[in-house]
Every structure is written in C-alpha cells, then in structure tokens.
Design an enzyme around this catalytic site. Structure first.
Site: not given
Lengths: 207, 259
Positions: A79, A183, A185
């Site tokens: 990001c 992202h 995650e």
C-alpha cells in the site's frame, strides 16, 4: 529475522498476524540498524504519505531501507509502502525514497460514480511474470484502500495493473524489491499466498 | 472495476453473537469468532461487529473478540458500538480492526469524526447512522431523522444533512441503517440509500431489512449502494455468503467470486 518497518503508519499488527498465519515470524521494528540487518523486510503502511515520509526520515529508516535494498535484502512494500519507494508523490508534494523511478498521483476519475478513495475488492492483471505473483490469475481480486496510485516511469517496473476508471499500476518492483498497492494482509487466501511466497523469495527475478 | 461488497454484521453482546428485531428482543445465537471464520471461508468480503454490551465493565470482552477475529480472518473488518473517543477507536484498531464505526457519540459531538479521521485516517473512520422515516418538514427536508442510543433517542437532525456533514468532517464511508426496515426482512430502504449514495463521494453501505437475495440486488443497483450488509439471512443458515454472491453474479452485479 523478518522486519516489519515501524514508522507509525497504520496497523502493522495486521501484517504481522498475516505473516504468522503463513508461518513467518515477523518483528515490528523502528530501529534502523535492525532493519538494515534483517534477512527480509516488509514495508507496509496506510494513511497519509506526508507524516509517513517525515517519520521515516526522522528515524533514519529511509537510509536503512536504501542500504538494505542495495545489498540485496528481499523487500516487500504494501500500500503506502508501494508509493513511498517511488521518487515523488503528489500528495503534499513530497520527495520519497526513489528506489523505483516514477511518481504517485491522485485518482481523478471522469466518471462521478467512481469514488475516491478507491476502496474495496478489485481485480489485477499480471503484466509480466514475477516469482511473488506465481499462481495469480488475471481477474483475481485483492483488497484496495487508497486515493493515490504509483506511476513508475518504466514499464519494466510494472508487474500488475488494475482498472479503476483508468488502468493503474497495482504491483511494481525492481530487483529484490517488490510492492503491491493492494493489502496482502486483507485479501484473503490470495493475499496470504503472495506473503507465503515472499517467505521463501531470495530476491531474484528468475522463477 | 470494483466489486460490490457483501458485508455480514455480527451483533456482539458480552462476547456472544446476538440478533435483534427492530433493535429489541435481542437473543444470543452463538460464538462470533466461529461465525466470522465460517463466513470468511465462504467468500465474505467484509465483516462488521457491533458491540451491544449494555454494561461498560464487560466491554473489554470485545477487545478479546476483535483480537481473535483478527488472528483468524484476513479480510477487512470494522467494529462499532459505544465508541466515544479516539482512545476507544485506537484500542480497537490496535486489536486488529481495519475500520471503526462511530454512531451516537458522533451525533452528540460531531468533532469525534474529525478526530478519528486524523488519528486513524479517513479510510478507517466509518460513520454509522440509524435512521427512521418521519414526515417531511422544515426540520426534516429529506423526511428522515437520525436516531441514537440503539434506536431509542430521536435527535431532531435530518439524516441526509447529517450524512453530508459526516463526509465533510472526514468520514471515509457511511452506513445507512434503516430502523424501520431493521429485522423486518422486507427489503432495504431504497429511497433513502439512493438519496445518500447519489450525494456523497464516499462509499455507502446499506443496512437493515434484507430478507431475500433480490433485496441485495435492488439496493446495489437501484439503491446505488457500494455494499450490502446482511445479518439474519446468513446467521440462521437460510443462505450462505456464497449463495448470495452467486445470485448477484448471475444477475450481472460484479462481485468477488474467486477467493
């Protein structure tokens, strides 16, 4: 040691948890010496570029990242991390790390129904193979939250693109550095598999 | 292009999953962490947890739930309910919540939105609004009013005007929750959702009233919502997340089908 660079930019623990899920032990570190000596580095971040760049410089983490990059440490940006590696961002007109040539610009969609920030799940199209993108199929969706996007100067640094009114670079890289605007995650299984490939990546571009 | 999002809301009371009808008659229906994980594996795009714990001494349980969810699911999730300060917001963020929903406290003290946006970023600051239909008047030009404290206290504030104010103060997203439709399973409040979605330049989540997949289709097309929030439709096993998304996909709504 895998170092997650701590420069007060968003929730680093989410990244740490995702690492744990794929069997990677990661430490959140703010000390530039630990970043420089890490075996591999994750450079995440959300939020404003301005304070992020300032904090990086205050802590001497900018130099640590550059030096780690030069000696070949595998680095993964996520990001904001994918934006700060460029030379410049239009967000508050800030100079960034300059590891990859190019700048960051704001979305200005002509279509008023396209909202900024670009927030949600969107597909990626891989433009050239990369060891970390192995197995990613065109149209696979990842989670995005951002108002600015990376614009590398050379097509050779672009590894994936995404469509949001315009086709923008959603994954970029140079040598032992790779970065995603999305992202990893928060992108479910697809995001976790990129992370788990990073766990074994030696920083070389040959697959 | 962006996919429309399916969001499941889990009301959590003292660590247990609960479900209310029109904000009352709440009953416990299971373990929120197990449910969250089940939905995540079934292709859910996002989770929302509302802490409806009445007593403040039990509120810390929510932090444990959030940490547990964050360790087991890897999609965005937000937490709302009783958030009164930047401290509350930051604690939940640190525990693993991607976004924080502010509601009643922001109506009482609008600066809370700006403070959260500054501290955790607009992208993580969600303004959740509980809204009921009223007679159109000078006070309520849109014909909708903001109600707080879990639907108990009407505030004399026009809902449409409040949504604009919320965006201006730095909210990165809004939840439009119709109290009239909540728990009825008769469909979302389309008119209200559309009014707000057309006016704001941030994403709008429609909430309250979903009973059939058709309702989701309506609010994501005609209603202009970016995301549809459901609860009882999936909590009681009537539909799976996968089934809801397949329905939308088959009707040409772009949703994430591979995961």
């Amino acid at each position: 040691m895998l170092a997650i660079v701590d420069y007060d930019a968003g929730n680093l623990r989410s990244v740490q948890r995702a690492c744990r899920k794929v069997g990677l032990t990661a430490e959140i570190v703010a000390d530039p010496r630990l970043v420089e000596s890490a075996e591999r580095i994750i450079f995440p971040g959300v939020g404003a570029a301005t304070s992020a760049v300032d904090t990086l410089k205050e802590r001497g983490l900018d130099k640590a990242l550059l030096s780690a990059f030069q000696k070949g440490t595998p680095i993964l940006g996520i990001c904001l991390g994918a934006q700060i590696i460029l030379e410049h961002t239009e967000e508050d007109d800030r100079d960034c790390l300059g590891i990859v040539e190019g700048i960051c610009t704001r979305f200005e969609p002509d279509d008023p129904t396209l909202k900024v920030p670009h927030m949600g799940w969107n597909g990626v199209e891989v433009t050239q193979p990369h060891p970390l993108l192995e197995g990613v199929e065109n149209g696979d969706e990842f989670y995005f939250v951002h108002s600015y996007f990376p614009r590398p100067s050379h097509a050779g640094n672009v590894y994936a693109v995404t469509d949001y009114g315009t086709s923008f670079c959603s994954a970029l890289g140079r040598k032992n550095l790779f970065a995603t605007q999305f992202h990893l995650e928060k992108s479910g299984r697809f995001g976790l598999s990129v992370l788990s490939r990073f766990a074994h990546w030696d920083g070389c571009l040959t697959t | 292009m962006l996919s429309k999002r399916l969001i499941v809301c889990l009301d959590v009371r003292a660590g247990k999953l609960a479900k209310s009808v029109k904000f009352v008659n709440t009953r416990d229906i299971g373990d929120p962490v197990i449910k969250a994980r089940e939905y995540y594996e079934d292709g859910l795009d996002e989770l929302v947890f509302y802490d409806i714990t009445a007593s403040s001494e039990k509120r810390n349980i929510m932090i444990d739930v959030v940490e547990e969810v964050a360790a087991q699911t890897f999609i965005p999730f937000s937490v709302g309910g009783g958030i009164r300060s930047v401290d509350d917001a930051t604690r939940l963020r640190m525990a693993g919540a991607e976004k924080i929903n502010v509601n009643s406290a922001a109506v009482k003290r609008p600066e809370l939105i700006a403070e959260c946006a500054y501290a955790i970023g607009s992208q993580s600051t969600v303004l959740s609004m509980d809204i009921r239909q009223v007679k159109e008047s000078r006070t309520f030009p849109s014909g909708y009013e903001i109600v707080i404290d879990g639907g108990r206290t009407p505030m004399g504030i026009d809902a449409f005007v409040w949504s604009l104010k919320g965006e201006e103060l730095g909210a990165g997203e809004v939840v439009v929750n119709s109290i009239d439709a909540d728990g009825t399973r008769q469909g979302y409040e389309i008119k209200l959702t559309r009014m707000i979605a057309n006016a704001l330049s941030i994403p709008v989540i429609a909430s309250g009233g979903a009973g059939t997949p058709e309702h989701l289709y309506e609010v994501l097309t005609e209603g202009g919502a970016d995301a549809a929030l459901v609860a009882s439709m999936v909590h009681f096993g009537e539909y799976t997340c996968r089934e809801l998304k397949e329905y939308l996909h088959n009707r040409d709504v772009k949703v994430r089908m591979r995961y």
